[in-house]
Write a protein that holds these residues in place. Structure first.
Motif, short mmCIF file in Angstrom:
data_model
loop_
_atom_site.label_atom_id
_atom_site.label_comp_id
_atom_site.label_asym_id
_atom_site.label_seq_id
_atom_site.Cartn_x
_atom_site.Cartn_y
_atom_site.Cartn_z
N TRP A 112 -11.89 70.32 13.92
CA TRP A 112 -11.88 69.15 14.21
C TRP A 112 -12.45 69.21 15.67
O TRP A 112 -12.16 70.01 16.62
CB TRP A 112 -10.81 68.23 14.46
CG TRP A 112 -10.38 67.94 13.16
CD1 TRP A 112 -9.23 68.37 12.36
CD2 TRP A 112 -10.88 66.76 12.37
NE1 TRP A 112 -8.91 67.66 11.18
CE2 TRP A 112 -9.91 66.77 11.33
CE3 TRP A 112 -11.57 65.79 12.67
CZ2 TRP A 112 -10.14 65.74 10.38
CZ3 TRP A 112 -11.66 64.87 11.50
CH2 TRP A 112 -10.92 64.48 10.41
N THR A 158 -8.81 69.56 1.65
CA THR A 158 -8.57 68.50 2.48
C THR A 158 -8.26 69.22 4.10
O THR A 158 -7.54 70.22 3.99
CB THR A 158 -7.63 67.57 2.27
OG1 THR A 158 -6.37 68.06 2.10
CG2 THR A 158 -8.38 66.72 1.02
N LEU A 194 -18.67 66.60 3.87
CA LEU A 194 -17.60 66.30 4.76
C LEU A 194 -17.42 64.94 5.01
O LEU A 194 -18.05 64.41 5.59
CB LEU A 194 -17.17 67.29 5.71
CG LEU A 194 -17.50 68.43 5.83
CD1 LEU A 194 -17.48 69.47 7.16
CD2 LEU A 194 -16.35 69.27 4.97
N CYS A 197 -10.02 64.73 6.57
CA CYS A 197 -11.42 65.24 6.25
C CYS A 197 -11.46 65.57 4.81
O CYS A 197 -10.52 66.65 4.28
CB CYS A 197 -12.00 66.52 7.00
SG CYS A 197 -13.57 66.86 6.70
N GLU A 205 -14.85 62.10 6.82
CA GLU A 205 -13.59 61.97 7.65
C GLU A 205 -13.50 60.37 7.45
O GLU A 205 -14.17 59.60 7.15
CB GLU A 205 -14.04 61.95 9.20
CG GLU A 205 -14.53 63.13 9.70
CD GLU A 205 -16.10 63.25 9.74
OE1 GLU A 205 -16.54 64.11 10.60
OE2 GLU A 205 -16.63 62.23 9.25
N THR A 253 -15.74 59.88 12.85
CA THR A 253 -14.78 58.86 13.02
C THR A 253 -14.30 58.45 14.40
O THR A 253 -14.11 59.26 15.20
CB THR A 253 -13.89 58.90 12.01
OG1 THR A 253 -12.97 57.75 11.86
CG2 THR A 253 -12.79 60.07 12.41
N GLY A 297 -19.19 66.39 9.42
CA GLY A 297 -18.79 65.01 8.75
C GLY A 297 -19.84 64.27 9.56
O GLY A 297 -20.46 64.33 10.63
N TYR A 304 -15.23 64.63 14.55
CA TYR A 304 -16.06 64.98 13.71
C TYR A 304 -15.40 66.34 12.94
O TYR A 304 -14.73 67.15 13.61
CB TYR A 304 -17.25 65.69 14.26
CG TYR A 304 -18.08 64.63 14.86
CD1 TYR A 304 -17.97 64.33 16.24
CD2 TYR A 304 -19.32 64.06 14.06
CE1 TYR A 304 -18.92 63.50 16.75
CE2 TYR A 304 -20.00 63.06 14.64
CZ TYR A 304 -20.03 62.66 15.82
OH TYR A 304 -20.81 61.67 16.53
N CYS A 305 -15.19 66.30 11.75
CA CYS A 305 -14.85 67.31 10.77
C CYS A 305 -16.04 68.47 10.76
O CYS A 305 -17.11 68.02 10.65
CB CYS A 305 -14.63 66.78 9.37
SG CYS A 305 -14.23 68.07 8.29
#
Length: 120
Positions: free
Chosen positions: A36, A78, A4, A22, A6, A114, A111, A95-96
């Motif tokens: 998320w 996605t 994953l 993502c 982001e 971000t 992930g 975070y994804c």
């Protein structure tokens, strides 16, 4: 395995908007629910929004009416998070996450995160 990634974080003023994305790769067929999460400095990681494979959504009370989660189950899976009316308290690493069926059991993939910073 599932990877994953982001993108879309950044710095925005209060009241502004950001869209996080993502992108999933790997064993996509075994991905079930996605979501998320966010973690502010000194805080525990918390669920922001989740979406099932069928498109059912769930939101934290703090973001209802402001954030919208979407998912595209096409070949390149996605998931996006549209964030509107951002507040300083939305500042966090986002975070994804994906729940993946591995040998009959769910495993959660994450992930790298971000950063979203909302200035007052």
């Amino acid at each position: 395995q599932v990877q994953l990634v982001e993108s879309g974080g950044g710095l925005v003023q209060a009241g502004g908007s950001l869209r996080l994305a993502c992108a999933a790769s790997g064993d996509l067929i075994n991905i079930n629910d996605m979501g998320w999460y966010r973690q502010g400095r000194g805080k525990q990681r918390e669920l922001v929004a989740a979406i099932t494979r069928g498109g059912n959504t769930n939101y934290a009370d703090s973001v209802k009416g402001r954030f919208a989660i979407t998912r595209n189950n096409a070949k390149n899976l996605t998931m996006d998070l549209q964030m509107n009316s951002l507040k300083p308290e939305d500042t966090a690493a986002y975070y994804c996450a994906a729940d993946v069926v591995v040998r009959g059991r769910y495993q959660r993939s994450w992930g790298q995160g971000t950063q979203v910073t909302v200035s007052s």
